[in-house]
Design a protein around this motif. Structure first.
Motif, PDB file in Angstrom:
ATOM      1  N   GLY A 288     -10.079  -6.703  -5.310  1.00 45.30           N
ATOM      2  CA  GLY A 288      -8.764  -6.087  -5.411  1.00 45.30           C
ATOM      3  C   GLY A 288      -8.890  -4.502  -5.696  1.00 45.30           C
ATOM      4  O   GLY A 288     -10.128  -3.975  -5.912  1.00 45.30           O
ATOM      5  N   LYS A 289      -7.569  -3.919  -5.987  1.00 48.50           N
ATOM      6  CA  LYS A 289      -7.602  -2.338  -5.919  1.00 48.50           C
ATOM      7  C   LYS A 289      -6.664  -2.313  -7.482  1.00 48.50           C
ATOM      8  O   LYS A 289      -5.980  -2.908  -7.996  1.00 48.50           O
ATOM      9  N   LEU A 290      -7.117  -0.991  -7.789  1.00 44.40           N
ATOM     10  CA  LEU A 290      -6.246  -0.683  -9.118  1.00 44.40           C
ATOM     11  C   LEU A 290      -4.770  -0.177  -8.710  1.00 44.40           C
ATOM     12  O   LEU A 290      -4.894   1.056  -8.095  1.00 44.40           O
ATOM     13  N   MET A 291      -3.885  -0.970  -8.435  1.00 43.36           N
ATOM     14  CA  MET A 291      -2.618  -0.510  -7.812  1.00 43.36           C
ATOM     15  C   MET A 291      -2.051   0.722  -8.488  1.00 43.36           C
ATOM     16  O   MET A 291      -2.006   0.906  -9.742  1.00 43.36           O
ATOM     17  N   GLY A 292      -1.284   1.711  -7.827  1.00 47.64           N
ATOM     18  CA  GLY A 292      -0.844   2.765  -8.322  1.00 47.64           C
ATOM     19  C   GLY A 292      -1.845   4.041  -8.674  1.00 47.64           C
ATOM     20  O   GLY A 292      -1.542   4.946  -9.143  1.00 47.64           O
ATOM     21  N   PHE A 293      -2.951   3.827  -8.096  1.00 43.59           N
ATOM     22  CA  PHE A 293      -4.110   4.743  -8.188  1.00 43.59           C
ATOM     23  C   PHE A 293      -4.487   4.980  -6.720  1.00 43.59           C
ATOM     24  O   PHE A 293      -4.621   4.283  -5.668  1.00 43.59           O
ATOM     25  N   GLY A 294      -4.676   6.316  -6.341  1.00 36.63           N
ATOM     26  CA  GLY A 294      -5.396   6.809  -4.926  1.00 36.63           C
ATOM     27  C   GLY A 294      -4.183   7.237  -4.316  1.00 36.63           C
ATOM     28  O   GLY A 294      -3.036   6.689  -4.339  1.00 36.63           O
ATOM     29  N   HIS A 295      -4.636   8.146  -3.288  1.00 31.25           N
ATOM     30  CA  HIS A 295      -3.650   8.636  -2.290  1.00 31.25           C
ATOM     31  C   HIS A 295      -4.212   9.170  -1.309  1.00 31.25           C
ATOM     32  O   HIS A 295      -5.373   9.718  -1.386  1.00 31.25           O
ATOM     33  N   ARG A 296      -3.649   8.858  -0.094  1.00 30.15           N
ATOM     34  CA  ARG A 296      -4.271   9.473   0.943  1.00 30.15           C
ATOM     35  C   ARG A 296      -4.426  11.093   1.240  1.00 30.15           C
ATOM     36  O   ARG A 296      -5.360  11.503   1.509  1.00 30.15           O
ATOM     37  N   VAL A 297      -3.485  11.721   0.653  1.00 27.87           N
ATOM     38  CA  VAL A 297      -3.275  13.146   0.626  1.00 27.87           C
ATOM     39  C   VAL A 297      -3.925  13.600  -0.972  1.00 27.87           C
ATOM     40  O   VAL A 297      -4.629  14.784  -0.781  1.00 27.87           O
TER      41      VAL A 297
ATOM     42  N   LEU B  44       0.955  -1.260  -0.046  1.00 28.44           N
ATOM     43  CA  LEU B  44       0.047  -0.045   0.131  1.00 28.44           C
ATOM     44  C   LEU B  44       0.917   1.265   0.072  1.00 28.44           C
ATOM     45  O   LEU B  44       0.184   2.510  -0.211  1.00 28.44           O
ATOM     46  N   HIS B  45       2.046   0.894   0.033  1.00 25.13           N
ATOM     47  CA  HIS B  45       3.107   2.356   0.178  1.00 25.13           C
ATOM     48  C   HIS B  45       3.981   2.057  -0.923  1.00 25.13           C
ATOM     49  O   HIS B  45       3.586   1.950  -2.032  1.00 25.13           O
ATOM     50  N   GLY B  46       5.262   2.083  -0.537  1.00 31.04           N
ATOM     51  CA  GLY B  46       6.439   1.840  -1.698  1.00 31.04           C
ATOM     52  C   GLY B  46       6.406   0.596  -2.489  1.00 31.04           C
ATOM     53  O   GLY B  46       7.087   0.401  -3.296  1.00 31.04           O
TER      54      GLY B  46
HETATM   55  N1  ACO Z   1      -8.346   1.160  -6.389  1.00 33.81           N
HETATM   56  C1  ACO Z   1      -9.846   1.138  -6.347  1.00 33.81           C
HETATM   57  N2  ACO Z   1     -10.493   1.767  -5.264  1.00 33.81           N
HETATM   58  C2  ACO Z   1      -9.732   2.151  -4.513  1.00 33.81           C
HETATM   59  C3  ACO Z   1      -8.270   2.615  -4.703  1.00 33.81           C
HETATM   60  C4  ACO Z   1      -7.779   1.849  -5.720  1.00 33.81           C
HETATM   61  N3  ACO Z   1      -6.461   1.893  -5.952  1.00 33.81           N
HETATM   62  N4  ACO Z   1      -8.193   3.470  -3.778  1.00 33.81           N
HETATM   63  C5  ACO Z   1      -8.896   3.796  -2.758  1.00 33.81           C
HETATM   64  N5  ACO Z   1     -10.021   3.070  -3.501  1.00 33.81           N
HETATM   65  C6  ACO Z   1     -11.408   3.194  -2.858  1.00 33.81           C
HETATM   66  C7  ACO Z   1     -11.557   2.185  -1.566  1.00 33.81           C
HETATM   67  O1  ACO Z   1     -11.982   1.085  -1.685  1.00 33.81           O
HETATM   68  C8  ACO Z   1     -12.727   3.515  -0.867  1.00 33.81           C
HETATM   69  O2  ACO Z   1     -13.832   3.134  -1.401  1.00 33.81           O
HETATM   70  P1  ACO Z   1     -15.195   3.045  -0.313  1.00 33.81           P
HETATM   71  O3  ACO Z   1     -15.369   4.506   0.125  1.00 33.81           O
HETATM   72  O4  ACO Z   1     -16.283   2.499  -1.571  1.00 33.81           O
HETATM   73  O5  ACO Z   1     -14.910   2.394   0.608  1.00 33.81           O
HETATM   74  C9  ACO Z   1     -12.366   4.634  -1.262  1.00 33.81           C
HETATM   75  O6  ACO Z   1     -11.800   4.490  -2.541  1.00 33.81           O
HETATM   76  C10 ACO Z   1     -11.369   5.424  -0.606  1.00 33.81           C
HETATM   77  O7  ACO Z   1     -10.395   4.670  -0.118  1.00 33.81           O
HETATM   78  P2  ACO Z   1      -9.459   4.557   1.275  1.00 33.81           P
HETATM   79  O8  ACO Z   1      -8.988   3.374   1.484  1.00 33.81           O
HETATM   80  O9  ACO Z   1     -10.269   5.144   2.329  1.00 33.81           O
HETATM   81  O10 ACO Z   1      -8.239   5.488   1.039  1.00 33.81           O
HETATM   82  P3  ACO Z   1      -6.830   5.675   1.925  1.00 33.81           P
HETATM   83  O11 ACO Z   1      -6.589   7.132   1.930  1.00 33.81           O
HETATM   84  O12 ACO Z   1      -7.141   5.113   3.146  1.00 33.81           O
HETATM   85  O13 ACO Z   1      -5.907   4.762   1.058  1.00 33.81           O
HETATM   86  C11 ACO Z   1      -4.188   4.256  -0.402  1.00 33.81           C
HETATM   87  C12 ACO Z   1      -5.089   5.388   0.065  1.00 33.81           C
HETATM   88  C13 ACO Z   1      -3.605   3.083   0.543  1.00 33.81           C
HETATM   89  C14 ACO Z   1      -3.038   5.096  -1.481  1.00 33.81           C
HETATM   90  C15 ACO Z   1      -5.179   3.673  -1.404  1.00 33.81           C
HETATM   91  O14 ACO Z   1      -5.640   4.422  -2.287  1.00 33.81           O
HETATM   92  C16 ACO Z   1      -4.533   2.298  -2.252  1.00 33.81           C
HETATM   93  O15 ACO Z   1      -4.625   1.328  -1.494  1.00 33.81           O
HETATM   94  N6  ACO Z   1      -4.153   2.438  -3.275  1.00 33.81           N
HETATM   95  C17 ACO Z   1      -3.554   1.413  -4.074  1.00 33.81           C
HETATM   96  C18 ACO Z   1      -1.940   1.410  -3.544  1.00 33.81           C
HETATM   97  C19 ACO Z   1      -1.042   2.281  -4.191  1.00 33.81           C
HETATM   98  O16 ACO Z   1      -0.831   2.723  -5.294  1.00 33.81           O
HETATM   99  N7  ACO Z   1      -0.374   2.777  -3.095  1.00 33.81           N
HETATM  100  C20 ACO Z   1       0.655   3.636  -3.264  1.00 33.81           C
HETATM  101  C21 ACO Z   1       0.413   5.101  -2.673  1.00 33.81           C
HETATM  102  S1  ACO Z   1       1.635   6.365  -2.967  1.00 33.81           S
HETATM  103  C22 ACO Z   1       3.034   5.965  -1.913  1.00 33.81           C
HETATM  104  O17 ACO Z   1       2.940   5.305  -1.104  1.00 33.81           O
HETATM  105  C23 ACO Z   1       4.171   6.134  -2.538  1.00 33.81           C
END
Ligand code: ACO
Length: 429
Positions: free
Chosen positions: A300-309, A267-269
């Motif tokens: 599953g998740k779409l890896m490389g998508f989404g960010h806490r900030v 979920l991070h690096g």
């Molecule tokens: N694919 C599909 N759905 C997603 C994704 C994703 N990559 N990321 C978040 N969501 C969804 C969640 O399921 C949630 O849906 P819901 O509201 O229906 O339950 C919503 O979007 C909000 O997601 P959260 O998990 O609450 O977001 P959070 O801020 O906790 O997580 C994170 C952030 C961990 C980066 C997340 O987006 C994720 O797991 N992404 C994929 C892993 C990734 O690419 N990580 C690298 C981050 S960058 C870095 O660390 C360098």
């Protein structure tokens, strides 16, 4: 005129409290004044994952996630990626200002002086299993460095801190390269201090029998830019681990080992590694719609998508996308790029991703570049760890000098059993 305070009414008691607001925050400990009785512990906040809690003051990195802004010490990341180099950025992160010529030369000389590893470290690395993950080797070896540099325990001595900073920034590429060479069964290549930071790392990775290994300058620059983009990212999971471990005055090698372990998670690096595995699993761009459907159905998740900030395009991803073209012009196009572009295209117009503000993050394209440059996927988190070391160290240095620093120790809401008498084994069911 509105006062810079917050007034809270506790409906349990009808009492009112007034708390100062500073820098857009209230102090969580102020809430402890709110009690229902004298014996009451006082009100706490519940914030798993620090969703809305500032754990420190920091002058290093600024992020505006809604606008997609990232700055190191005030300088926009795009300008640093275009005009600076990794070691200069590392200096900036740690000391707060860009170095002048003399400061930069001393800094580079100081780091270059420390690139070698003690021979016993090499022996230690020999002990890893042949298929050990390089990130596991890196984290373990970073921790082991603390046994070699016992002076590092003097964390409140600025000169000692300076010395450990030079050592860690200098040695992390050497350890990373040795971990890679170990995993492919090749002899370790010692540092070549006539090369730059990224160029020397590439030499330690790929040199065979030639007298001097000089990587393609476009690829050296690309790696250096990737190092700049990954150098710091304020209070992310691994930096928080670094700060948390260091808050007990642990030495920086032990803290860096913990931070590296946190960085490794997918979920991070570890996400860049996961992205490549995901692209391989999808296999062809025609399968992208079916894959997106599965993600939306919760598989599953779409890896490389989404960010806490970032709730907008990650500015690092934008720079990396441009960089990919320069790298592919040298290495040839990574065939998985078409799948990635199609994923991005569909996701950016799909209501599921739009509604949740899910955009490509730094890891979405970095793996494609690393792979085209010849790195195996297991090395991706290691490539993240090398530059993040300067960010961790800058945060450590800042925290150690911060008068408000205390040992990190969150509270909990206890949900277990109330007091009960011990049950002898013969009486247990
Ligand atoms: N694919 C599909 N759905 C997603 C994704 C994703 N990559 N990321 C978040 N969501 C969804 C969640 O399921 C949630 O849906 P819901 O509201 O229906 O339950 C919503 O979007 C909000 O997601 P959260 O998990 O609450 O977001 P959070 O801020 O906790 O997580 C994170 C952030 C961990 C980066 C997340 O987006 C994720 O797991 N992404 C994929 C892993 C990734 O690419 N990580 C690298 C981050 S960058 C870095 O660390 C360098």
């Amino acid at each position: 005129m509105a006062r810079n305070t917050l007034t809270v009414t506790d409906n349990r008691t009808g009492k009112q409290y007034e708390f100062p607001i500073t820098d857009g925050t209230i102090k969580a400990v102020d809430l402890r004044q709110i009690k229902v009785s004298e014996e009451d512990f006082g009100l706490m906040t519940y914030d798993p994952a620090f969703m809305n809690t500032a754990s420190c003051r920091s002058a290093i990195t600024f992020i505006d996630g809604d606008k997609g802004i990232l700055r190191y010490r005030g300088y926009p990341i795009e300008q640093l990626a275009e005009k600076s180099n990794y070691l200069e950025v590392a200096y900036l992160l740690i000391y707060g200002e860009l170095p002048n010529k003399k400061q930069f030369e001393d800094w580079v000389a100081g780091i270059t002086h420390h690139t070698m590893l003690h021979e016993n470290m090499k022996k230690l690395m020999d002990g890893f299993h042949y298929d050990a993950h390089p990130m596991g080797m890196l984290a373990a070896t970073l921790g082991a460095l603390s046994t070699f540099y016992t002076d590092a325990r003097n964390v409140h001595d600025p000169e000692s801190r300076r010395q450990q900073i030079l050592r860690l920034i200098a040695k992390v590429p050497t350890i990373a390269a040795f971990a890679y060479r170990h995993s492919v069964g090749r002899p370790y290549i010692y540092p070549d201090n006539s090369l730059g930071y990224a160029g020397n790392f590439m030499s330690m990775l790929w040199k065979m029998v030639e007298v001097r290994y000089e990587a393609n300058p476009t690829l050296v620059r690309a790696l250096d830019v990737l190092f700049i983009l990954h150098a710091d990212h304020e209070q992310n999971c691994s930096t928080n681990a670094m700060r948390s471990i260091t808050s007990s005055d642990a030495d920086p090698y032990s803290s860096a080992a913990g931070a590296a372990a946190a960085l490794w998670g997918p979920l991070h690096g570890g996400a860049n590694e996961a992205v490549l595995r995901m692209l391989a699993e999808i296999g062809h761009k025609d399968r992208v719609p079916a894959f997106i459907k599965e993600v939306k159905e919760g598989h599953g998740k779409l890896m490389g998508f989404g960010h806490r900030v970032y709730k907008n395009y990650d500015p690092r991803a934008r720079t990396i996308k441009k960089l990919a073209d320069e790298v592919f012009a040298v290495t040839g196009r990574n065939p998985k790029l078409d799948i990635a572009l199609e994923l991005e295209r569909i996701a950016l117009q799909d209501e599921y991703f739009v509604k949740r503000k899910l955009y490509p993050n730094v890891d979405f394209y970095s793996g494609l570049i690393y792979q085209a440059m010849g790195f195996p996927v297991e090395m991706f988190p290691v490539l993240f760890c090398i530059p993040r070391m300067s960010g961790w160290l800058a945060q450590w240095n800042e925290q150690t000098e911060d008068k408000e620093t205390k040992i990190a120790r969150p509270r909990q809401i206890y949900t277990g059993a109330v007091e009960r008498p011990f049950v002898e084994m013969s009486a247990r069911r």
